[in-house]
Design an enzyme around this catalytic site. Structure first.
Site, PDB file in Angstrom:
ATOM      1  N   GLU A 285     -17.587   9.162 -24.197  1.00  0.00           N
ATOM      2  CA  GLU A 285     -18.667  10.070 -24.602  1.00  0.00           C
ATOM      3  C   GLU A 285     -18.567  10.406 -26.091  1.00  0.00           C
ATOM      4  O   GLU A 285     -19.541  10.788 -26.716  1.00  0.00           O
ATOM      5  CB  GLU A 285     -18.650  11.360 -23.757  1.00  0.00           C
ATOM      6  CG  GLU A 285     -19.816  11.413 -22.772  1.00  0.00           C
ATOM      7  CD  GLU A 285     -20.023  12.778 -22.135  1.00  0.00           C
ATOM      8  OE1 GLU A 285     -19.095  13.616 -22.129  1.00  0.00           O
ATOM      9  OE2 GLU A 285     -21.122  13.009 -21.634  1.00  0.00           O
ATOM     10  N   HIS A 306      -2.668  -4.331  -8.008  1.00  0.00           N
ATOM     11  CA  HIS A 306      -3.117  -5.282  -6.988  1.00  0.00           C
ATOM     12  C   HIS A 306      -4.635  -5.455  -7.033  1.00  0.00           C
ATOM     13  O   HIS A 306      -5.251  -5.840  -6.045  1.00  0.00           O
ATOM     14  CB  HIS A 306      -2.665  -4.808  -5.601  1.00  0.00           C
ATOM     15  CG  HIS A 306      -1.176  -4.694  -5.489  1.00  0.00           C
ATOM     16  ND1 HIS A 306      -0.409  -5.528  -4.711  1.00  0.00           N
ATOM     17  CD2 HIS A 306      -0.295  -3.862  -6.109  1.00  0.00           C
ATOM     18  CE1 HIS A 306       0.874  -5.211  -4.838  1.00  0.00           C
ATOM     19  NE2 HIS A 306       0.960  -4.199  -5.685  1.00  0.00           N
ATOM     20  N   LYS A 417     -30.281  12.320 -18.658  1.00  0.00           N
ATOM     21  CA  LYS A 417     -30.668  13.583 -18.019  1.00  0.00           C
ATOM     22  C   LYS A 417     -32.197  13.703 -18.027  1.00  0.00           C
ATOM     23  O   LYS A 417     -32.805  14.030 -17.015  1.00  0.00           O
ATOM     24  CB  LYS A 417     -30.068  14.785 -18.752  1.00  0.00           C
ATOM     25  CG  LYS A 417     -28.567  15.019 -18.500  1.00  0.00           C
ATOM     26  CD  LYS A 417     -28.079  16.313 -19.193  1.00  0.00           C
ATOM     27  CE  LYS A 417     -26.607  16.573 -18.969  1.00  0.00           C
ATOM     28  NZ  LYS A 417     -26.072  17.716 -19.709  1.00  0.00           N
TER      29      LYS A 417
HETATM   30  O1  PA5 Z   1     -18.879  16.485 -22.921  1.00  0.00           O
HETATM   31  C1  PA5 Z   1     -20.009  16.887 -22.688  1.00  0.00           C
HETATM   32  O2  PA5 Z   1     -20.656  17.545 -23.522  1.00  0.00           O
HETATM   33  C2  PA5 Z   1     -20.684  16.632 -21.356  1.00  0.00           C
HETATM   34  O3  PA5 Z   1     -19.946  15.788 -20.544  1.00  0.00           O
HETATM   35  C3  PA5 Z   1     -20.924  17.948 -20.621  1.00  0.00           C
HETATM   36  O4  PA5 Z   1     -19.695  18.566 -20.376  1.00  0.00           O
HETATM   37  C4  PA5 Z   1     -21.668  17.725 -19.312  1.00  0.00           C
HETATM   38  O5  PA5 Z   1     -22.878  17.023 -19.536  1.00  0.00           O
HETATM   39  C5  PA5 Z   1     -21.983  19.066 -18.634  1.00  0.00           C
HETATM   40  O6  PA5 Z   1     -22.754  19.864 -19.485  1.00  0.00           O
HETATM   41  P1  PA5 Z   1     -22.956  21.409 -19.218  1.00  0.00           P
HETATM   42  O7  PA5 Z   1     -21.636  22.098 -19.311  1.00  0.00           O
HETATM   43  O8  PA5 Z   1     -23.906  21.842 -20.270  1.00  0.00           O
HETATM   44  O9  PA5 Z   1     -23.546  21.541 -17.824  1.00  0.00           O
END
Ligand code: PA5
Length: 427
Positions: A285, A306, A417
């Site tokens: 990410e 494995h 999203k």
């Molecule tokens: O690292 C990030 O920003 C994302 O993985 C968020 O943690 C994830 O999309 C959840 O977002 P939120 O805490 O706004 O629900």
């Protein structure tokens, strides 16, 4: 205090060590960028997203006491705890509890002095959700809903279906805005803030991670002491003794010069499996933008030896591997093996054999052409886990900057999203 170390003796490609001097200046420059917080490349809208570096490890004892007291108060009045969240609002909490308390599917069977712990909101599978709701029905339930934006659909649905069975609700969200913030205010839920300058995947050392850990009885002061120590080491140590900088440099060289596309994140320690999943989020990410970045593949050994092990040993030579190695295990078993096919191991401990096999895998993968490095963790404690997270967050944030990217935004996740929301009838 026991220090985590980074071993990169096996980090070679075709017999060559990485030319670290080549990237040293850049790594040091980007480290200054993270500390100074001025450059646009580390901002989300106008906010420098570096609170995980400049603030979270330096949280006051008073704030930690407040979180611990609230968690303890909750723990004493509930049988079950449901933590709701996805991505950064989920992975670090689960990883930390499993590393320091034990795997949930086992600890939830014990009648210990902590509540049973469940996670929802990280998917939308009705069957699993229903099973958790049935298991907790008629018991005293604490629900903690975590969402920085307050609008993520998966946790919002889980909260909508779970809140009816909650005796106590806690919300961890933005301090000033968002749908969850507004709801919490209206319903007067107890709240803890997700700092504005901390993104989801960098939030394990903020109240997002700390509250769930404290509910599970983890010493969050020790955890933060470890994170602070690692942060201080990252600021103070010269490049060639700097775990986070060296790791960032080696990952970058592997990607940029050695054409490696995958980083395998491995461990033979069951309780550290969750940390490899946390790494699987933190890296991609942060780095997976503009057609760039290392894919992270968590592997649990020897189970996955494995399976993916075959590919790691002899498949395309496009990967590096990072091991989480634990030096001192808390629990061990001596093998009584007389008259069995493993008689030669009679009297040896399982941890000895486990280590020999994981080291064997590392040596075999290295011989097969996979550059390998290891985090050597002296013992599994709140302190060493705090160190590990802080080194890794620094290394990965620096990795994103070395690739010329903003490490702290995730426009691709936002894209999914938006499309999925529309498909399900939302805006
Ligand atoms: O690292 C990030 O920003 C994302 O993985 C968020 O943690 C994830 O999309 C959840 O977002 P939120 O805490 O706004 O629900």
């Amino acid at each position: 205090m026991k220090d985590i170390r980074l071993d990169f003796e096996h980090f070679k490609d075709q017999g060559q060590l990485p030319n670290l001097a080549e990237v040293r200046d850049k790594v040091e420059k980007y480290h200054r960028v993270l500390l100074e917080g001025k450059d646009a490349v580390i901002k989300d809208r106008e906010v420098p997203m570096t609170g995980w570096k400049t603030e979270s490890p330096f949280i006051s004892d008073e704030d930690l006491d407040t979180i611990t007291a609230a968690a303890k108060g909750l723990r004493q009045k509930i049988d079950d705890y449901i933590s709701i969240g996805i991505g950064g609002s989920y992975l670090g909490i689960k990883a930390s509890i499993e590393a320091l308390v034990g795997p949930l599917d086992l600890i939830n069977l014990e009648k210990g002095n902590i509540p049973r712990i469940f996670f929802l909101g990280n998917h939308m599978d009705p069957s699993y959700t229903d099973a958790v709701l049935k298991l907790t029905k008629g018991r005293k339930v604490g629900v903690c809903v975590i969402s920085k934006s307050g609008g993520t659909v998966e946790p919002a649905i889980a909260f909508a279906v779970a809140k009816g069975s909650a005796n106590t609700i806690i919300a961890i969200t933005d301090e000033n805005k968002g749908a969850l913030h507004d709801l919490a205010k209206k319903e007067k839920y107890e709240t803890f803030p997700v700092p504005d300058n901390v993104g989801g995947r960098y939030s394990v050392t903020s109240p997002v991670g700390l509250f769930g850990m404290a509910v599970a009885g983890i010493d969050i002061k020790e955890f933060i002491a470890g994170a602070r120590y690692a942060e201080e080491q990252t600021r103070k140590n010269k490049f060639d003794k700097n775990i986070a900088m060296l790791r960032a440099a080696m990952r970058f060289i592997a990607y940029d010069k050695w054409d490696k596309k995958i980083e395998v994140a491995s461990t033979g320690i069951f309780d550290l499996k969750g940390v490899t999943y946390w790494m699987q989020q933190l890296g991609p990410e942060t780095e997976g933008k503009d057609g760039k970045g290392l894919w992270i593949s968590p592997e649990f050994y020897t189970q996955d030896a494995h399976a993916n092990g075959q590919m790691i040993q002899q498949g395309e030579r496009n990967m590096i591997e990072t091991f989480l190695m634990l030096e001192d295990v808390e629990t061990d078993i001596t093998i009584s093996a007389r008259g069995t096919p493993v008689e030669y191991l009679d009297g040896k401990t399982m941890s000895f054999v486990n280590r020999a096999f994981v080291e064997g895998l590392r040596d075999a993968h290295f011989e097969g052409g996979v550059p390998c490095m290891s985090y050597n963790i002296p013992e599994l404690s709140a302190n060493t886990l705090g160190q590990l997270y802080q080194y890794e967050m620094n290394a990965i944030a620096l990795g994103g900057l070395l690739l010329g990217l903003n490490p702290f935004v995730q426009p691709g996740v936002q894209m999914y999203k938006d499309i999925a929301n529309k498909k399900s009838g939302g805006k």
